[in-house]
Scaffold this motif. Sequence first.
Motif, PDB file in Angstrom:
ATOM      1  N   ALA A   1      -9.901   5.118  -1.525  1.00 31.10           N
ATOM      2  CA  ALA A   1      -9.699   6.282  -0.658  1.00 31.10           C
ATOM      3  C   ALA A   1      -8.390   6.983  -0.981  1.00 31.10           C
ATOM      4  O   ALA A   1      -8.306   8.198  -1.025  1.00 31.10           O
ATOM      5  CB  ALA A   1      -9.699   5.840   0.797  1.00 31.10           C
ATOM      6  N   ALA A   2      -7.355   6.196  -1.225  1.00 28.68           N
ATOM      7  CA  ALA A   2      -6.040   6.799  -1.447  1.00 28.68           C
ATOM      8  C   ALA A   2      -5.874   7.242  -2.883  1.00 28.68           C
ATOM      9  O   ALA A   2      -6.383   6.622  -3.785  1.00 28.68           O
ATOM     10  CB  ALA A   2      -4.967   5.796  -1.121  1.00 28.68           C
ATOM     11  N   SER A   3      -5.176   8.334  -3.047  1.00 31.34           N
ATOM     12  CA  SER A   3      -4.864   8.778  -4.393  1.00 31.34           C
ATOM     13  C   SER A   3      -3.379   8.595  -4.607  1.00 31.34           C
ATOM     14  O   SER A   3      -2.603   8.562  -3.677  1.00 31.34           O
ATOM     15  CB  SER A   3      -5.234  10.241  -4.561  1.00 31.34           C
TER      16      SER A   3
ATOM     17  N   GLN B   1       0.834   4.085  -2.909  1.00 31.74           N
ATOM     18  CA  GLN B   1       0.382   5.453  -2.619  1.00 31.74           C
ATOM     19  C   GLN B   1       1.462   6.504  -2.826  1.00 31.74           C
ATOM     20  O   GLN B   1       1.165   7.641  -3.186  1.00 31.74           O
ATOM     21  CB  GLN B   1      -0.132   5.533  -1.185  1.00 31.74           C
TER      22      GLN B   1
ATOM     23  N   ARG C   1       0.831  -1.213   0.000  1.00 31.69           N
ATOM     24  CA  ARG C   1       0.000   0.000   0.000  1.00 31.69           C
ATOM     25  C   ARG C   1       0.859   1.254   0.000  1.00 31.69           C
ATOM     26  O   ARG C   1       0.528   2.248  -0.646  1.00 31.69           O
ATOM     27  CB  ARG C   1      -0.944  -0.018   1.212  1.00 31.69           C
TER      28      ARG C   1
END
Lengths: 237, 290
Positions: free
Chosen positions: B287-289, B173, B169
Motif C-alpha cells: 500500500a505504501a510507496s 516510507q 515502517r
Amino acid sequence: MTAALSVRGLRVAYGAVTAVRDIDLVVGADEAVAVIGSNGAGKTSMLRGIMGLAGASAGELLFNGASIAGLRTHTIARCGIGYVPEGRELFPGLTVKEELQIGGRFLPRAEQAVKLDEAFELFPRLRERQGQITRTLSGGEQQMVAIARTLMSRPRLLLLDEPSLGLAPVIQDVVYAALASLRQREGLPMLLVEQNAHRALNLCSRAYVLELGQIVRVAESASLRNDPAIQAAYLGN
Amino acid sequence: MLTQQLLNGVLSSGIYALYAVGFTMIFGIMGVLNMAHADFGTVAAFAVIWTVSAGLAPVEAVLAASVITLLVALLVERLAMRPGRRFKGDAAIEMPLIGTIGAGMILQNAAALIFGNKAIVFSFNMRAFVRVGGLLVSKGLVVSLIVSAVLLALLEFLVNRTDFGRQIRAVAQNRNAAEIMGINSERVILVTFAITAALAGIAGCLVGLSYGLVSPYMAVSYAIKGLVAMIVGGVGSLPGAVLGALLIGVVEAITVSQFGSQMRDVGVFVVLMAVLAVRPSGLLRVAASR
C-alpha cells in the motif's frame, strides 16, 4: 531570558550553489517569529539548515543556549525542536493515529493518551479520521496531521514551513486558528516561514524579510504591515 | 503422487519464506537489494558445522554460530551497503547491489576454501520420514515449516504491533520524516538488517536440518527462490513474500513431479513471468510507496 533559538552566520549550500548566507536570527523564549519572502528566497533551505537536513551548512545554532550545530536531524528533534516541513512529509502507509503515535513515542504512555486527546481537540477532524491511511486524506487534513504529529512530541520550539501552501482559504483558517490557539494557550515559541505574509504577520509579533538568501530586514509585524515597500512586495496592496 | 508433491511443496515453502521475507524487508526499508542475504544462511550453517566440530555443545555451538553470522552480516552492511546511502539516485541503488553480489561471492568462496567445494553433512539432521495417511512426511521439513511459521508470526507482530515496528515502517516510507520525528533511521536500518540476517541464518540451518547437507554455493539457489517469492508476492510486503514462497514451493514440487527434477526451476520462473505480465506489482502490492 535565553532565546529559544539563536542563529548566527548560517550558510546553506547545495554543491556550488549557496542557498542562504549570513543568516542572523533570534526567536525569543515566548515569541512567534515569521520569515517572509518570495518563492526561492531560501526560506525552506534556512529551516532545513537549522534541522540538519541541508546538504552542507555552517554557522552557530543555539537552541535554548545549547549548540545544535552539526547534530543529526533525529538528535535535533529529540532536543525539542518540532519541524513541520513543506509538503507535510507524512508516512503514506500509516494511519492518522499511527502518525500521531510516532510523534509521541518518547512520552510516557499515560502522557501519550493525553497528548492524543489534545491533538484531536485542536483538530477535531483527525479524531474522525484516526483510522484512515494518511495518503488518502485531503491536503488540509494532511497538514493537520503534520502539525498534530509534531505537537505530539511536546516540542519546545516549533518550526513551520509554509503551513498554508496549497490549502483552500477555509482550511488555512482552521490551521492558523489552531496555531493561534497554541500560542495563546501554551506560548509555544515558533519560527514560521510563509509566503502568505498576511497570515504570517497576523500570527507573529516580529518578522524577518528574506531576499535572495539573505535577511534584508527585521521589524515588528505591525511596522512591516504598514510599510509601503512590504505591502507592494508581499501583501499585494 | 500429486498430493505428495503438493505436501512437499508446502513444507519446503517455509524455508523459502524466511529468505523471501528478509529480502523484502531490506528492500522495503533501504530501497536496495541485498544480494548477499541468502549467503548469511550459508555462513550460519557452516559456522554451526565449525563450532560443533570444534567440540562445543549444541546450544553453545548454535549461539557461537549466531554471533559469527551476525558479525559477518554487519560487516557486509558496513562495507557493501552503507557507503551507497551517501549517494542519491542510481548510485544509491547500484552500489549496494554490486557490493553485495561481491560480498556474496567472497562468502561462498571463503566457505569453499575452508570446507571444500562439495556439499558436506550438516551437524544435525532430521532426514527421517514418517508415513501419514499414505503420504511420506519429512520430519525436517515439518520442523522447518513450524519454525518458519513461528518466526514469521513473531515478525508480523514486531512490524505491525510494536513501537519498533512502527519505526521500521516509518523509515521505510519516509526516511527524512522519520528523522524529523526523532527516529534514528541508521539504527533502525541496522537492527532491521540484523533481524533479516538472523532469519537467513536460521533458514540456512533449516536447510541443513531438513536435507542433511549444506553446500558453499547453496545460497545461489535460495537467493533466486527468495527473490522470485518477493517479486511474486509484491515487493515490500511481508504477507506477499510468504504467499510468494508458498506458491513457489508448490509450483516447484508440481513441476518436479510432472517434468522431472531437472525442470525444477522452470515452473518457478514461468510463475514469475506470468505474475509480472498480469500483475506487475505482485500479488499483494504494498500500500505504501517510498
